[in-house]
Design a protein around this motif. Structure first.
Motif, PDB file in Angstrom:
ATOM      1  N   VAL A   1      89.929  -1.340 -25.370  1.00 35.28           N
ATOM      2  CA  VAL A   1      89.555  -2.476 -24.526  1.00 35.28           C
ATOM      3  C   VAL A   1      90.736  -3.215 -23.890  1.00 35.28           C
ATOM      4  O   VAL A   1      90.550  -4.247 -23.256  1.00 35.28           O
ATOM      5  CB  VAL A   1      88.648  -3.443 -25.309  1.00 35.28           C
ATOM      6  CG1 VAL A   1      87.270  -2.833 -25.529  1.00 35.28           C
ATOM      7  CG2 VAL A   1      89.283  -3.839 -26.652  1.00 35.28           C
TER       8      VAL A   1
ATOM      9  N   HIS B   1      86.583  -1.341 -30.596  1.00 33.98           N
ATOM     10  CA  HIS B   1      87.018  -2.727 -30.388  1.00 33.98           C
ATOM     11  C   HIS B   1      88.009  -3.227 -31.428  1.00 33.98           C
ATOM     12  O   HIS B   1      88.326  -4.424 -31.438  1.00 33.98           O
ATOM     13  CB  HIS B   1      85.823  -3.685 -30.401  1.00 33.98           C
ATOM     14  CG  HIS B   1      84.899  -3.521 -29.248  1.00 33.98           C
ATOM     15  ND1 HIS B   1      85.016  -4.247 -28.082  1.00 33.98           N
ATOM     16  CD2 HIS B   1      83.831  -2.713 -29.071  1.00 33.98           C
ATOM     17  CE1 HIS B   1      84.048  -3.897 -27.252  1.00 33.98           C
ATOM     18  NE2 HIS B   1      83.314  -2.964 -27.821  1.00 33.98           N
TER      19      HIS B   1
ATOM     20  N   ASN C   1      89.220  -5.163 -20.883  1.00 34.25           N
ATOM     21  CA  ASN C   1      88.124  -6.139 -20.839  1.00 34.25           C
ATOM     22  C   ASN C   1      88.262  -7.111 -19.673  1.00 34.25           C
ATOM     23  O   ASN C   1      89.317  -7.234 -19.046  1.00 34.25           O
ATOM     24  CB  ASN C   1      88.111  -6.981 -22.124  1.00 34.25           C
ATOM     25  CG  ASN C   1      87.481  -6.247 -23.301  1.00 34.25           C
ATOM     26  OD1 ASN C   1      87.588  -6.670 -24.441  1.00 34.25           O
ATOM     27  ND2 ASN C   1      86.820  -5.155 -23.026  1.00 34.25           N
TER      28      ASN C   1
ATOM     29  N   GLY D   1      84.083 -12.328 -29.666  1.00 36.54           N
ATOM     30  CA  GLY D   1      84.439 -11.612 -28.441  1.00 36.54           C
ATOM     31  C   GLY D   1      83.566 -10.404 -28.144  1.00 36.54           C
ATOM     32  O   GLY D   1      83.196 -10.175 -26.989  1.00 36.54           O
ATOM     33  N   LEU D   2      83.227  -9.630 -29.173  1.00 38.79           N
ATOM     34  CA  LEU D   2      82.451  -8.413 -28.943  1.00 38.79           C
ATOM     35  C   LEU D   2      81.076  -8.734 -28.354  1.00 38.79           C
ATOM     36  O   LEU D   2      80.613  -8.078 -27.429  1.00 38.79           O
ATOM     37  CB  LEU D   2      82.337  -7.640 -30.266  1.00 38.79           C
ATOM     38  CG  LEU D   2      81.449  -6.401 -30.297  1.00 38.79           C
ATOM     39  CD1 LEU D   2      82.138  -5.299 -31.078  1.00 38.79           C
ATOM     40  CD2 LEU D   2      80.113  -6.710 -30.941  1.00 38.79           C
TER      41      LEU D   2
ATOM     42  N   ASP E   1      82.969 -11.374 -38.375  1.00 39.90           N
ATOM     43  CA  ASP E   1      83.659 -10.922 -37.179  1.00 39.90           C
ATOM     44  C   ASP E   1      84.782 -10.014 -37.656  1.00 39.90           C
ATOM     45  O   ASP E   1      85.574 -10.408 -38.501  1.00 39.90           O
ATOM     46  CB  ASP E   1      84.236 -12.142 -36.445  1.00 39.90           C
ATOM     47  CG  ASP E   1      84.885 -11.774 -35.124  1.00 39.90           C
ATOM     48  OD1 ASP E   1      84.151 -11.579 -34.154  1.00 39.90           O
ATOM     49  OD2 ASP E   1      86.124 -11.706 -35.082  1.00 39.90           O
ATOM     50  N   ASN E   2      84.839  -8.801 -37.100  1.00 33.86           N
ATOM     51  CA  ASN E   2      85.901  -7.882 -37.522  1.00 33.86           C
ATOM     52  C   ASN E   2      85.949  -7.638 -39.022  1.00 33.86           C
ATOM     53  O   ASN E   2      87.012  -7.578 -39.622  1.00 33.86           O
ATOM     54  CB  ASN E   2      87.260  -8.399 -37.043  1.00 33.86           C
ATOM     55  CG  ASN E   2      87.647  -7.785 -35.710  1.00 33.86           C
ATOM     56  OD1 ASN E   2      87.825  -6.582 -35.611  1.00 33.86           O
ATOM     57  ND2 ASN E   2      87.765  -8.609 -34.685  1.00 33.86           N
TER      58      ASN E   2
ATOM     59  N   LEU F   1      81.465 -10.293 -24.791  1.00 26.18           N
ATOM     60  CA  LEU F   1      81.773  -9.247 -23.824  1.00 26.18           C
ATOM     61  C   LEU F   1      80.484  -8.568 -23.360  1.00 26.18           C
ATOM     62  O   LEU F   1      80.273  -8.341 -22.173  1.00 26.18           O
ATOM     63  CB  LEU F   1      82.723  -8.208 -24.414  1.00 26.18           C
ATOM     64  CG  LEU F   1      83.063  -7.058 -23.461  1.00 26.18           C
ATOM     65  CD1 LEU F   1      84.039  -7.511 -22.390  1.00 26.18           C
ATOM     66  CD2 LEU F   1      83.628  -5.864 -24.214  1.00 26.18           C
TER      67      LEU F   1
ATOM     68  N   GLU G   1      94.976  -7.845 -32.320  1.00 27.19           N
ATOM     69  CA  GLU G   1      93.886  -8.314 -31.448  1.00 27.19           C
ATOM     70  C   GLU G   1      93.680  -7.267 -30.375  1.00 27.19           C
ATOM     71  O   GLU G   1      94.534  -7.070 -29.504  1.00 27.19           O
ATOM     72  CB  GLU G   1      94.268  -9.653 -30.810  1.00 27.19           C
ATOM     73  CG  GLU G   1      93.142 -10.331 -30.039  1.00 27.19           C
ATOM     74  CD  GLU G   1      92.049 -10.882 -30.948  1.00 27.19           C
ATOM     75  OE1 GLU G   1      91.163 -10.088 -31.356  1.00 27.19           O
ATOM     76  OE2 GLU G   1      92.082 -12.087 -31.266  1.00 27.19           O
ATOM     77  N   ALA G   2      92.528  -6.589 -30.428  1.00 25.73           N
ATOM     78  CA  ALA G   2      92.328  -5.471 -29.511  1.00 25.73           C
ATOM     79  C   ALA G   2      92.508  -5.912 -28.061  1.00 25.73           C
ATOM     80  O   ALA G   2      93.204  -5.262 -27.280  1.00 25.73           O
ATOM     81  CB  ALA G   2      90.940  -4.872 -29.725  1.00 25.73           C
ATOM     82  N   SER G   3      91.859  -7.000 -27.693  1.00 24.86           N
ATOM     83  CA  SER G   3      92.026  -7.488 -26.329  1.00 24.86           C
ATOM     84  C   SER G   3      92.131  -9.003 -26.311  1.00 24.86           C
ATOM     85  O   SER G   3      93.120  -9.581 -25.912  1.00 24.86           O
ATOM     86  CB  SER G   3      90.822  -7.044 -25.466  1.00 24.86           C
ATOM     87  OG  SER G   3      90.725  -7.830 -24.303  1.00 24.86           O
ATOM     88  N   GLY G   4      91.064  -9.663 -26.807  1.00 25.27           N
ATOM     89  CA  GLY G   4      90.925 -11.095 -26.588  1.00 25.27           C
ATOM     90  C   GLY G   4      90.333 -11.262 -25.201  1.00 25.27           C
ATOM     91  O   GLY G   4      90.616 -10.471 -24.287  1.00 25.27           O
ATOM     92  N   THR G   5      89.432 -12.200 -25.054  1.00 24.17           N
ATOM     93  CA  THR G   5      88.866 -12.471 -23.731  1.00 24.17           C
ATOM     94  C   THR G   5      88.937 -13.958 -23.399  1.00 24.17           C
ATOM     95  O   THR G   5      88.885 -14.327 -22.226  1.00 24.17           O
ATOM     96  CB  THR G   5      87.404 -11.978 -23.643  1.00 24.17           C
ATOM     97  OG1 THR G   5      86.733 -12.330 -24.852  1.00 24.17           O
ATOM     98  CG2 THR G   5      87.344 -10.483 -23.449  1.00 24.17           C
TER      99      THR G   5
ATOM    100  N   TYR H   1      94.354 -12.671 -39.054  1.00 18.29           N
ATOM    101  CA  TYR H   1      95.131 -11.948 -38.040  1.00 18.29           C
ATOM    102  C   TYR H   1      95.287 -12.757 -36.749  1.00 18.29           C
ATOM    103  O   TYR H   1      96.223 -12.564 -35.985  1.00 18.29           O
ATOM    104  CB  TYR H   1      94.529 -10.558 -37.789  1.00 18.29           C
ATOM    105  CG  TYR H   1      93.440 -10.466 -36.755  1.00 18.29           C
ATOM    106  CD1 TYR H   1      93.745 -10.445 -35.396  1.00 18.29           C
ATOM    107  CD2 TYR H   1      92.091 -10.387 -37.121  1.00 18.29           C
ATOM    108  CE1 TYR H   1      92.742 -10.357 -34.440  1.00 18.29           C
ATOM    109  CE2 TYR H   1      91.086 -10.293 -36.184  1.00 18.29           C
ATOM    110  CZ  TYR H   1      91.422 -10.287 -34.837  1.00 18.29           C
ATOM    111  OH  TYR H   1      90.438 -10.203 -33.895  1.00 18.29           O
TER     112      TYR H   1
HETATM  113  C1  CR1 Z   1      88.291  -7.821 -30.798  1.00 17.89           C
HETATM  114  O1  CR1 Z   1      88.741  -8.376 -31.983  1.00 17.89           O
HETATM  115  C2  CR1 Z   1      88.059  -8.137 -28.333  1.00 17.89           C
HETATM  116  C3  CR1 Z   1      86.558  -8.010 -28.520  1.00 17.89           C
HETATM  117  C4  CR1 Z   1      85.876  -7.428 -27.305  1.00 17.89           C
HETATM  118  C5  CR1 Z   1      86.776  -7.642 -30.864  1.00 17.89           C
HETATM  119  C6  CR1 Z   1      88.684  -8.680 -29.607  1.00 17.89           C
HETATM  120  O2  CR1 Z   1      90.080  -8.661 -29.468  1.00 17.89           O
HETATM  121  O3  CR1 Z   1      88.330  -8.981 -27.245  1.00 17.89           O
HETATM  122  O4  CR1 Z   1      86.269  -7.181 -29.629  1.00 17.89           O
HETATM  123  N1  CR1 Z   1      86.520  -6.616 -31.870  1.00 17.89           N
HETATM  124  O5  CR1 Z   1      86.408  -6.192 -26.979  1.00 17.89           O
HETATM  125  C7  CR1 Z   1      85.509  -6.604 -32.744  1.00 17.89           C
HETATM  126  O6  CR1 Z   1      84.724  -7.521 -32.868  1.00 17.89           O
HETATM  127  C8  CR1 Z   1      84.389  -5.303 -34.386  1.00 17.89           C
HETATM  128  O7  CR1 Z   1      85.422  -5.477 -33.488  1.00 17.89           O
END
Ligand code: CR1
Length: 835
Positions: free
Chosen positions: A452, A374, A482, A135-136, A288-289, A139, A674-678, A572
């Motif tokens: 986000v 994020h 987002n 997602g990051l 990722d994360n 985005l 989940e900060a946002s999810g897209t 998660y």
């Molecule tokens: C988040 O896990 C979010 C994207 C874009 C991710 C996801 O929920 O949609 O960022 N975070 O904002 C991430 O990769 C390092 O953090």
């Protein structure tokens, strides 16, 4: 000579040397020229790959002309620019996007058809540019599209990895990683061998007295690696603006030093130096994360920050303005903490090279930077060990300590004698070894910090960054929810739906003003429209079914409910909850009478996603999904009532095929994680409904489309902590009874050796069920039953689908970019007239 159309053949017609094309089919003329000259291929043995390259080169020519004009225009106008620093840009394919944004896709289709090619096949030749994890990175790519479309003078800065995210192969149900070498014949980048920057590493700091008596610092005896710029044009949709994404590649500095070694017969070590330098931009870290604190990653970060800042500063200096005007000309956005060293680097340039006083410099720095957070997951928050930094970037470490000292002095004044507070907010964590907390540095060095999605932005203010809200006040923190670019995720990925909407709305304006979609609500009850809507979904599902057949060998019923969860595999995100639910469904069907089975809504459960290579639990989840797939799909007794599919190597181009083909998609993270999810937005925008938790952007999606159009379930974020606490400290841990049956089946070796999956069951039963799988299982299963009921009512389902799309206007990255521009960057778009 007029070329006849050859629909079936992929070979080019065998005649005519002096081929002439109709004047209106410019792309065709250009692509033939490229095939014959640039690629030195004859039209007689032109295959799809050459057709792709020819088409790409023809479009690239157009982009670069607009790119040049855009750069001239922006330089001439000399207004504030945005620099988006991201270690990941998950661009996917470029050709289709270029054709649509330039507006010549139809012409290209005709031209290719005349040559005997189907445009879809040609587009399919392109290798995804996969310079991101999830997602990051995606985005960042959507934001670039919107910045160009809205005519903002904006640059992306990233790394030109030789290897993007690995390719995933599933072998005997296990994930295998294969390197993704993607750079051969990449027509979308322009090497700028003349734009190089020397980047320093290691060495030491020398203090000296300048002529004016001032004590200064210089960084000496450092190793030097060269950064070379590669530019990727970013075309806006329906505008002449073509912005730039500059990616840095590392190279041994071509100093005499190497030559001396070489001449002295030390060939091996000369080559080794070269390889060591090239290693810096060799590979994207596939987590990722999750942060691992590896030295090479830190080198990547500094290499890219230093090269980008050098570029930004050089551009600023050309304007001969006073340094105090820097923040009026430059906005730098940090995509997560990965580029935080840019803050330190700018301070270093200003005080060590440009001779500014500390306070003056720091004021410029903080006004220029913005930081987007994020994630709140502790394992993803970056920390770098002090000894590592000391060795690699000695001067930067000094500056970090000074920043921290001045910051803590301010805190001490505001909160006298609160030692706890000082140790909590300090940039330095007093551990062994000491660690630099990058998020703290990013907050202290920026004028705005944003989350986000609403829930996420609230959470950072009340949990991980609570103290900073007290120190700076709430205004430093803001939310920018987002979005996604509707050009790629509606128009490109779902062209028929886009065309149907355009027909109803009287044009394609909704692609640049997504709020116009609301006019669709007027047609919800229009029978013919509904039927067309449903037909498009069916066609998209059929295409996916064919793909599944080709790649997995399994036949799926295209009329079944397609239930999709595609995203990185992470505890998660709870793919384990999904597969446990699938097993529960399987057991339920198995226990049914023939009569009862008649009422079952047939399902295809589709999974896709990569696990980080070192993330063993995530790999176990993939293994279980594949084992369940094998057992269920080969169980004739269940037949079409349930199929389980794992799609290998999920990436952007596959997402473009999968998102439009879902009836239901799953966004089921433990609340608050989940900060946002897209992808939730991508699915809904293509008319799919979603099942989800009250997490990230699901909450705002619900607010926009209405509670009756989404299937929400599970624990709320505010209750998570207490449940976790109870799991660990409570009297007994009671597992959900239906989940217990699922575990029994797994333990009874129904899906192969139970030992393979014991970590998964144990994490729920013995290790405190951190992700609340058991707590949420019942409401998850019950909500899926509601989904089945809803799906039976086809007309109602269609109404939900149409209404949801009509209400998705908020989730465009165009809205996102305008918010960043207004509330963080303070930049204006540059109107583009005719030139
Ligand atoms: C988040 O896990 C979010 C994207 C874009 C991710 C996801 O929920 O949609 O960022 N975070 O904002 C991430 O990769 C390092 O953090």
């Amino acid at each position: 000579l007029n070329l006849p159309t050859r629909k079936s053949s992929r070979q080019v017609p065998m005649f005519g040397r002096s081929v002439e094309f109709p004047a209106d089919s410019l792309p065709q003329k250009e692509l033939v020229r490229h095939i014959e000259t640039t690629l030195a291929r004859s039209l007689y043995n032109c295959d799809e790959n050459a057709a792709y390259s020819g088409t790409a080169l023809a479009f690239r020519d157009r982009l670069i002309i607009e790119w040049n004009k855009t750069q001239q225009r922006q330089t001439f106008n000399d207004q504030k620019r945005v620099y988006y620093l991201s270690l990941e840009f998950l661009m996917g394919r470029a050709l289709d996007n270029a054709m649509l944004n330039v507006g010549l896709k139809d012409a290209a289709r005709d031209g290719l058809k005349d040559l005997g090619f189907r445009i879809e096949d040609v587009i399919g030749q392109e290798h995804d540019a996969a310079l991101g994890n999830g997602g990051l990175g995606r985005l960042a790519a959507c934001l670039l599209d919107s910045m160009a479309t809205l005519n903002y003078p904006a640059w992306g800065y990233g790394l030109r990895y030789r290897y993007g995210i690995f390719k995933q192969e599933i072998v005997n149900g296990y994930q295998m990683e294969v390197p993704d070498y993607w750079l051969d014949n990449n027509p979308w980048e322009f090497p700028r061998h003349e734009i190089t920057v020397d980047i320093q590493f290691y060495g030491c700091v020398r203090k000296y007295q300048a002529e004016n008596g001032k004590i200064m610092h210089s960084w000496e005896d450092a190793e030097i690696v060269q950064a070379v710029a590669y530019d990727v044009p970013i075309p806006g949709y329906g505008t002449k603006t073509t912005n730039n994404l500059r990616l840095w590649s590392s190279k041994a500095s071509s100093g005499e030093f190497d030559f001396q070694k070489f001449n002295a017969g030390d060939y091996e070590s000369a080559v080794a130096d070269e390889q060591r330098a090239e290693t810096i931009s060799a590979v994207l870290y596939p987590n990722d994360n999750l942060e691992r604190g590896k030295e090479l990653r830190l080198k990547q970060q500094y290499f890219w920050c230093a090269a980008s800042l050098y570029d930004i500063v050089r551009r600023f200096k050309k304007s001969k303005r006073a340094w105090s005007e820097f923040p009026d000309q430059v906005a730098i956005q940090l995509n997560d903490t990965h580029p935080t060293l840019a803050i330190v680097e700018l301070q270093r340039i200003l005080i060590d090279t440009e001779g500014l006083e500390w306070d003056e410099a720091w004021n410029i720095v903080t006004k220029s930077f913005g930081y987007t957070n994020h994630t709140v997951l502790p394992e993803a928050l970056e920390k770098w060990s002090v000894p590592l930094l000391q060795n690699l970037l000695p001067r930067h470490l000094q500056i970090i300590y000074d920043v921290n000292l001045y910051f803590l002095q301010i805190v001490e004044k505001r909160f006298p004698n609160d030692r706890e507070m000082l140790s909590r907010v300090s940039i330095i964590e007093e551990s062994h070894p000491k660690m630099v907390r990058m998020a703290h540095l990013a907050i202290i060095g920026s004028h705005k910090v944003n989350g986000v999605a609403e829930l996420h932005s609230d959470l950072i203010k009340t949990t991980i960054f609570k103290d900073f809200v007290e120190i700076y006040g709430p205004d430093r923190f803001t939310n920018v929810t987002n979005g996604i670019t509707p050009r790629r995720w509606l128009h490109q990925a779902n062209p028929r739906l886009s065309a149907l909407i355009a027909e109803k709305l009287g044009g394609y304006e909704f692609l640049t003003d997504l709020t116009l979609l609301d006019k669709l609500e007027a047609f919800v009850d229009d029978k013919k429209f509904r039927t067309e809507w449903a037909e498009i979904k069916s066609a998209n599902k059929l295409r996916l079914a064919r793909y599944i057949k080709e790649t997995t060998g399994f036949s799926v019923n295209p009329d079944a409910l397609f239930d999709v969860q595609v995203k990185r595999i992470h505890e998660y995100k709870r793919q384990q909850l999904n597969i446990f639910g699938v097993i529960h469904r399987y057991l339920t069907i198995k226990a049914m009478s023939a009569e009862e089975r008649k009422k079952v809504v047939p399902r295809v459960s589709i999974f896709g996603g990569k696990a980080a290579p070192g993330y063993w639990m995530a790999k176990t989840v993939i293994h279980l999904i594949n084992k369940v797939s094998f057992v269920v799909n080969n169980d004739a007794d269940v037949g079409d009532l349930l199929k389980v599919i794992f799609i290998e190597d999920y990436n952007v181009s596959k997402a473009e095929m999968i998102c439009p083909a879902s009836d239901l998609s799953e966004h089921i993270s433990t609340a608050g994680t989940e900060a946002s999810g897209t992808s939730n937005m991508k699915f809904v925008l293509s008319g799919g409904l979603i099942i989800g938790t009250c997490d990230g952007a699901n909450i705002e999606i619900t607010r926009e489309i209405g509670e009756q159009n989404i299937f929400l379930f599970g624990t709320l974020a505010e209750d998570v902590e207490e449940l976790r606490h109870r799991h660990v400290y409570g009297q007994t841990f009671q597992i959900d009874s239906q989940l217990a049956k699922v575990f029994e089946a797994i333990k009874g070796n129904m899906f192969g050796d139970a030992g393979d999956f014991s970590a998964l069951t144990a994490s729920v039963e013995q290790h405190g069920d951190f992700y609340l799988v058991s707590d949420d299982f019942n409401s998850y299963v019950t909500t899926h039953e509601m989904v089945d009921e809803a799906f039976k009512n086809r007309e109602e389902w269609l109404a939900k689908s149409i209404t949801s799309v009509a209400r998705m206007g908020f989730f465009s990255t165009d809205r996102v970019i305008n918010e960043y521009a207004d509330s963080i960057w303070n930049v204006e778009p540059l109107e583009v007239g005719k030139d």
